[in-house]
Enzyme design. Structure first.
Site, short mmCIF file in Angstrom:
data_model
loop_
_atom_site.label_atom_id
_atom_site.label_comp_id
_atom_site.label_asym_id
_atom_site.label_seq_id
_atom_site.Cartn_x
_atom_site.Cartn_y
_atom_site.Cartn_z
N ILE A 6 0.86 -1.18 0.00
CA ILE A 6 0.00 0.00 0.00
C ILE A 6 0.90 1.23 0.00
CG2 ILE A 6 -1.79 1.25 1.27
CD1 ILE A 6 -2.53 -1.54 2.52
N GLU A 50 2.53 -3.42 5.44
CA GLU A 50 1.54 -3.19 4.39
C GLU A 50 1.87 -3.96 3.12
OE1 GLU A 50 4.80 -0.26 3.56
OE2 GLU A 50 3.96 -1.21 5.31
#
Length: 130
Positions: A6, A50
């Site tokens: 992300i 992430e």
């Protein structure tokens, strides 16, 4: 394998603290819904922070492209409401397939990781296939 993370997640976490978990949960839901409608044998794994990996068993890289693009588009069109703010999520992606030249699984993993970091270094929100 598809590896993605992300974009700018550290900034989200620094700004919203534990509410950044809502972003992670949303991304997982979006990706799992794409995978469920395509092939239940494709597996999503969180590898840390992430970063996520998706394993495409018995696929060649060309055969993954439509699903990779669908995941990419679905996540990149997702917004998460956090503390009265809308967070627009984007991901950077690396994709490769195992090769007969790979001496170990690490060779394969490193190549996918290299593709991911190419996407990140070149502006993020991009897919790199090696």
């Amino acid at each position: 394998m598809m590896m993605f993370d992300i974009d700018h997640f550290k900034s989200i976490n620094d700004t919203y603290g534990h509410l950044g978990d809502k972003v992670l949960q949303t991304v997982v839901r979006v990706v799992q819904s794409v995978l469920a409608k395509n092939d239940k044998n494709i597996k999503l794994y969180r590898t840390g922070g992430e970063e996520f990996n998706i394993i495409f068993p018995h696929y060649h890289v060309k055969e993954t492209q439509a699903i990779v693009k669908e995941i990419f588009e679905a996540v990149n069109h997702t917004e998460v409401d956090v503390k009265e703010n809308k967070i627009h999520i984007t991901i950077s992606v690396g994709v490769s397939e195992i090769s007969k030249k790979d001496v170990s699984v690490n060779d394969f993993y490193s190549r996918v990781d290299k593709a991911l970091y190419h996407s990140k270094r070149n502006g993020r929100k991009e897919i790199t296939i090696i």
